[in-house]
Scaffold this active site. Structure first.
Site, PDB file in Angstrom:
ATOM      1  N   LYS A  86       0.815  -1.219   0.000  1.00 52.24           N
ATOM      2  CA  LYS A  86       0.000   0.000   0.000  1.00 52.24           C
ATOM      3  C   LYS A  86       0.850   1.272   0.000  1.00 52.24           C
ATOM      4  O   LYS A  86       0.565   2.209  -0.754  1.00 52.24           O
ATOM      5  CB  LYS A  86      -0.923   0.008   1.222  1.00 52.24           C
ATOM      6  CG  LYS A  86      -2.016  -1.039   1.204  1.00 52.24           C
ATOM      7  CD  LYS A  86      -2.954  -0.875   2.376  1.00 52.24           C
ATOM      8  CE  LYS A  86      -2.272  -1.029   3.723  1.00 52.24           C
ATOM      9  NZ  LYS A  86      -1.729  -2.391   3.945  1.00 52.24           N
ATOM     10  N   THR A  87       1.861   1.316   0.850  1.00 59.80           N
ATOM     11  CA  THR A  87       2.651   2.535   0.966  1.00 59.80           C
ATOM     12  C   THR A  87       3.376   2.843  -0.340  1.00 59.80           C
ATOM     13  O   THR A  87       3.354   3.981  -0.825  1.00 59.80           O
ATOM     14  CB  THR A  87       3.662   2.410   2.117  1.00 59.80           C
ATOM     15  OG1 THR A  87       2.962   2.198   3.349  1.00 59.80           O
ATOM     16  CG2 THR A  87       4.508   3.673   2.240  1.00 59.80           C
TER      17      THR A  87
ATOM     18  N   GLU B 279      -3.510   6.038   1.439  1.00 63.82           N
ATOM     19  CA  GLU B 279      -3.277   4.669   1.896  1.00 63.82           C
ATOM     20  C   GLU B 279      -4.308   4.364   2.967  1.00 63.82           C
ATOM     21  O   GLU B 279      -4.431   5.104   3.952  1.00 63.82           O
ATOM     22  CB  GLU B 279      -1.859   4.551   2.452  1.00 63.82           C
ATOM     23  CG  GLU B 279      -1.540   3.203   3.043  1.00 63.82           C
ATOM     24  CD  GLU B 279      -0.105   3.117   3.558  1.00 63.82           C
ATOM     25  OE1 GLU B 279       0.175   2.177   4.316  1.00 63.82           O
ATOM     26  OE2 GLU B 279       0.723   3.979   3.201  1.00 63.82           O
TER      27      GLU B 279
END
Length: 481
Positions: free
Chosen positions: A143-144, A186
């Site tokens: 995600k990051t 995110e």
């Protein structure tokens, strides 16, 4: 049949949206508990940029709290009811706290008693996602990096995004960015309240069994409940862009109003084909429903980073951004903090730090290291006793492709030890499976001495884990931790 054609903005036009500064009409005083965390500090920056008065508190002074102070956001050390009620912080209009904060915490009690509005962090993120066109990145891995890539690609493509990221993005020098374009965020599934949210475009990277079980306040009891949370988020979003290479995601997006896909798989709407990996990254061709969009490159090794970059290019294309400029930006992208972060060198050996802490992430990081063509030397710190109990065999298997593994003790992360759960479960399984280069080495100074004495220009040394193993990479590169 569902129409899967994307609603593209004409080339050269940006998407009109409300900026983060239009979140509310009147400025308020927000006080954020745990403001030194990577997520809360991003909220602090976004709220401050929107014209609100912002303060915060945290248990200890960190680099992030020092940065916030330098940016004009006051931060108190420790927690107290006075932060809500009395000068110099109180009285405040809104107290923001994670769901993990105990309900009998003095600051929460004081807020409720005084009539101060208490907002969970996920509710605040929901406000931001609803304020205008938004992109929410969900999944258990990547995600990051994917959120960072989307924001960087959009910025370079002329879309001027706002961003909320769980890591420091070098291109922004921050974990937050304020712009006039879409809001890119995110969305962390470790907080169960994420399932109450939705966004305009949900980017769904994968779904596994992380953040499940135990007595963590925000963790899921079962993986089935967690995956149902993903399905709810997607169903409450305008459309989903899912990774076609990850098995089982189709079953979780049946409620999406509109579905598109990305990956290497045949039939994906956005495809990465003709991959050409090298020591520093991978070049590839991007096509949309059989039509070539252009050439791209990701400056990070590993197939998983090709997929992350493909998702970013797909989102940028969906919003009408300039493909060539977005692709150029991703070719120069070097990753957010602690995600395949190149720290420096030791005797010619490349030193990289990576946040990988579960089996899938560890395997991906080892594969990325192998792509460099160097001797792969891993310093791995298992994270949490519960996670190690649930996955130590998979962690051991994920590390098998490394040439050498130096195994540290488990980073407790405030968990109590679990009887019989120890880092040597991992090293023992690796030895039993024939790995001759794994060593349990809890003494940090011995790790430093060993690597300083043996590092060569043909090595890549990767410090890996979600604890404080990152400090070793800085020491090895000659800095201070």
């Amino acid at each position: 049949m569902t129409d899967l054609s994307p609603q593209l903005t004409p080339p050269g036009e940006s998407v009109a949206s409300q900026s983060v500064s239009s979140l509310v009409a009147a400025p308020l005083h927000y006080h954020l508990m745990g403001v030194g965390g990577i997520g809360m500090s991003a909220f602090a920056r976004l709220l401050s940029a929107a014209g609100h008065r912002v303060s915060g508190c945290d248990e200890s002074v960190t680099e992030l709290t020092a940065q916030l102070q330098a940016e004009g956001i006051p931060v108190a050390t420790g927690h107290a009811a006075a932060h809500v009620l009395d000068a110099p912080f109180g009285p405040v209009d809104v107290l923001v706290a994670s769901e993990a904060v105990p309900k009998d915490h003095p600051e929460l009690v004081a807020a409720h008693a005084s009539g101060t509005l208490v907002r969970p962090r996920m509710a605040l993120l929901g406000d931001l996602l609803r304020a205008g066109p938004s992109v929410g990145v969900i999944g258990t891995h990547g995600k990051t990096t994917t959120t960072s890539m989307i924001a960087v690609a959009m910025q370079s493509a002329g879309l001027d995004p706002s961003a909320f990221v769980g890591g420091i993005v070098p291109e922004f020098g921050s974990n937050a960015r304020v712009g006039a374009g879409p809001f890119v965020a995110e969305v962390d599934e470790s907080d169960r309240a994420f399932a109450e949210l939705g966004c305009a475009t949900a980017v769904f990277t994968n779904a596994e069994d992380d953040h499940v079980g135990g007595n963590q306040a925000t963790y899921w009891e079962t993986v089935e409940e967690q995956h149902a949370g993903f399905a709810r988020f997607v169903a409450q979003s305008g459309r989903v862009l899912l990774c076609a290479d990850w098995p089982g995601l189709d079953e979780l997006v049946t409620g999406a109003p509109e579905r598109l896909s990305y990956g290497q798989a045949e039939g994906a709407d956005y495809r990465a084909v003709n991959l050409r990996p090298d020591e520093d990254g991978t070049s590839f061709t991007v096509s949309f429903r059989g039509q070539a969009l252009g050439e791209a490159r990701v400056g990070l090794p590993g197939t998983h980073n090709v997929l992350n970059a493909l998702a970013a290019l797909a989102v940028t294309h969906l919003h009408g951004g300039d493909f060539a400029r977005a692709a150029s930006a991703l070719g120069a992208f070097r990753g957010p903090g602690r995600r395949w972060q190149r720290i420096g060198e030791l005797n010619g050996a490349l030193i990289v730090d990576d946040y990988a802490h579960n089996a899938t992430k560890v395997a991906a990081a080892v594969q990325a290291a192998r792509q460099t063509g160097r001797r792969v030397r891993i310093v791995f710190q298992p994270h949490r006793f519960l996670r190690t109990q649930q996955s130590w065999p998979r962690l051991a298997d994920a590390l098998m492709d490394a040439d050498e593994v130096l195994l540290m003790d488990i980073a407790a992360a405030s968990e109590a030890p679990i009887e019989g759960i120890h880092a040597t479960l991992i090293s023992g399984r690796m030895t039993e499976n024939g790995h001759a280069g794994v060593t349990y080495l809890p003494d940090r100074q011995e790790i430093l001495r060993r690597l300083r004495a043996s590092a060569t220009p043909g090595d890549i040394i990767v410090t890996m884990g979600a604890g404080d193993v990152w400090k070793l990479s800085r020491e090895l590169a000659g800095g201070t931790a």
